[in-house]
Design an enzyme around this catalytic site. Structure first.
Site, PDB file in Angstrom:
ATOM      1  N   ASP A  50      -3.180  13.285  -0.063  1.00 57.61           N
ATOM      2  CA  ASP A  50      -2.448  12.185   0.567  1.00 57.61           C
ATOM      3  C   ASP A  50      -1.128  12.701   1.125  1.00 57.61           C
ATOM      4  OD1 ASP A  50      -2.252   9.024   0.725  1.00 57.61           O
ATOM      5  OD2 ASP A  50      -0.291   9.785   0.148  1.00 57.61           O
ATOM      6  N   ARG A  51      -0.877  12.396   2.407  1.00 54.96           N
ATOM      7  CA  ARG A  51       0.286  12.942   3.084  1.00 54.96           C
ATOM      8  C   ARG A  51       1.592  12.366   2.546  1.00 54.96           C
ATOM      9  NH1 ARG A  51      -4.461  12.620   3.585  1.00 54.96           N
ATOM     10  NH2 ARG A  51      -4.308  10.626   4.682  1.00 54.96           N
ATOM     11  N   THR A  52       1.626  11.054   2.349  1.00 56.36           N
ATOM     12  CA  THR A  52       2.849  10.431   1.838  1.00 56.36           C
ATOM     13  C   THR A  52       3.188  10.957   0.451  1.00 56.36           C
ATOM     14  OG1 THR A  52       2.672   8.396   3.145  1.00 56.36           O
ATOM     15  CG2 THR A  52       3.849   8.247   1.066  1.00 56.36           C
ATOM     16  N   CYS A  88      -3.330  10.934  12.479  1.00 59.93           N
ATOM     17  CA  CYS A  88      -2.609  10.587  11.251  1.00 59.93           C
ATOM     18  C   CYS A  88      -1.132  10.752  11.558  1.00 59.93           C
ATOM     19  CB  CYS A  88      -3.020  11.495  10.096  1.00 59.93           C
ATOM     20  SG  CYS A  88      -1.963  11.317   8.625  1.00 59.93           S
ATOM     21  N   ASN A  89      -0.399   9.658  11.542  1.00 60.49           N
ATOM     22  CA  ASN A  89       1.024   9.706  11.877  1.00 60.49           C
ATOM     23  C   ASN A  89       1.833  10.523  10.885  1.00 60.49           C
ATOM     24  OD1 ASN A  89       1.780   7.431  14.166  1.00 60.49           O
ATOM     25  ND2 ASN A  89      -0.052   6.879  13.008  1.00 60.49           N
ATOM     26  N   THR A  90       1.623  10.289   9.599  1.00 57.64           N
ATOM     27  CA  THR A  90       2.441  10.937   8.573  1.00 57.64           C
ATOM     28  C   THR A  90       2.315  12.456   8.631  1.00 57.64           C
ATOM     29  OG1 THR A  90       2.069   8.997   7.160  1.00 57.64           O
ATOM     30  CG2 THR A  90       3.049  10.930   6.121  1.00 57.64           C
ATOM     31  N   THR A 130       3.774   4.381   6.909  1.00 54.18           N
ATOM     32  CA  THR A 130       3.804   4.680   5.481  1.00 54.18           C
ATOM     33  C   THR A 130       5.217   5.045   5.031  1.00 54.18           C
ATOM     34  OG1 THR A 130       3.405   7.042   5.808  1.00 54.18           O
ATOM     35  CG2 THR A 130       1.462   5.613   5.596  1.00 54.18           C
ATOM     36  N   LYS A 170      -7.620   1.106   3.467  1.00 56.73           N
ATOM     37  CA  LYS A 170      -8.213   2.331   2.926  1.00 56.73           C
ATOM     38  C   LYS A 170      -9.345   2.044   1.939  1.00 56.73           C
ATOM     39  CE  LYS A 170      -4.561   5.814   3.506  1.00 56.73           C
ATOM     40  NZ  LYS A 170      -5.377   6.808   4.225  1.00 56.73           N
ATOM     41  N   CYS A 199       0.737   3.999  11.698  1.00 56.86           N
ATOM     42  CA  CYS A 199      -0.197   4.491  10.681  1.00 56.86           C
ATOM     43  C   CYS A 199      -1.585   4.177  11.200  1.00 56.86           C
ATOM     44  CB  CYS A 199       0.034   3.811   9.338  1.00 56.86           C
ATOM     45  SG  CYS A 199      -1.224   4.245   8.096  1.00 56.86           S
TER      46      CYS A 199
END
Length: 237
Positions: A50-52, A88-90, A130, A170, A199
């Site tokens: 998970d990027r965040t 994917c923005n993050t 996010t 999700k 997002c």
């Protein structure tokens, strides 16, 4: 005649968002036959951390995310892709570093989205994204550099955004209209000219709920740029 590019899509963040992105590419490409569409190679790696969580947990966790992204990007590059898109923005927190480690161009979704908004003549821009995207300031930085005013949400509504993303979209749900309505009310009362769906799960929400043009979808911008950079024309919608 210029040779058409091959689009590499580094996806899986999440899988449904990747599916929505590819559908957007198909829908927006000016094509009358199969052979007139883009050549696309999609690597949907749902195992990317998970990027965040990775970005906010510390350098070691962030580095793990980056190495996964780099591995996937190099796989696509090695397979002959000439343009890379990451829906994917993050993950664009790592975009500049990724570009330095790659030989093919990476379409920078955040910068392209801000450029599109600037061209529309907008001024005050809400950011729906996010915690990882918001806290790292990647949209705020680009908006400010373009002379635009970024607006982030208060803590309670930011939690609502995260709930829509993680607790609903999700997990395969459609997303709460009531929750989104609270966000919409705040943005309009604050005087925003528009708001970025920053997002890709919110891009999925947009498809399911037919959001108005007030919401600028970063995934839509990325899809358009992917089509153009591969030498194709956009279909009017």
């Amino acid at each position: 005649m210029k040779e058409e590019g091959i689009l590499g899509v580094l996806g899986g963040m999440g899988p449904q968002a990747t599916n929505t992105f590819y559908q957007r590419v198909i829908d927006r490409t000016q094509a009358e036959a199969d052979q007139e569409h883009l050549r696309v190679l999609i690597w949907s790696d749902a195992k990317i951390p998970d990027r965040t969580a990775g970005i906010l947990s510390g350098p070691a966790q962030a580095e793990e995310v980056y190495q996964h992204l780099l591995s996937g990007a190099r796989l696509l590059e090695g397979a002959g892709c000439t343009v890379l898109a990451i829906p994917c923005n993050t993950s664009h927190y790592f975009a500049d570093r990724l570009q330095e480690d790659l030989k093919i161009p990476l379409i920078h979704m955040i910068r392209e989205t801000v450029s599109a908004i600037h061209a529309m003549g907008k001024k005050t821009v809400g950011i729906l994204a996010t915690d990882g995207t918001v806290r790292t300031g990647i949209y705020q930085k680009e908006l400010t550099a373009a002379g635009l005013i970024p607006v982030t949400l208060p803590e309670d509504l930011q939690k609502t955004v995260m709930s829509i993303i993680y607790d609903e979209i999700k997990k395969g749900e459609t997303g709460s209209r009531e929750k989104f309505g609270e966000i919409d009310t705040y943005l309009r009362k604050t005087g925003c000219d528009c708001a970025i769906l920053g997002c890709t799960e919110l891009s999925v929400y947009r498809v399911l709920h037919r959001l108005p043009p007030f919401y600028i979808d970063a995934m839509e911008v990325l899809a358009e740029q992917a089509i153009l950079r591969c030498g194709k024309q956009l279909r009017n919608v």
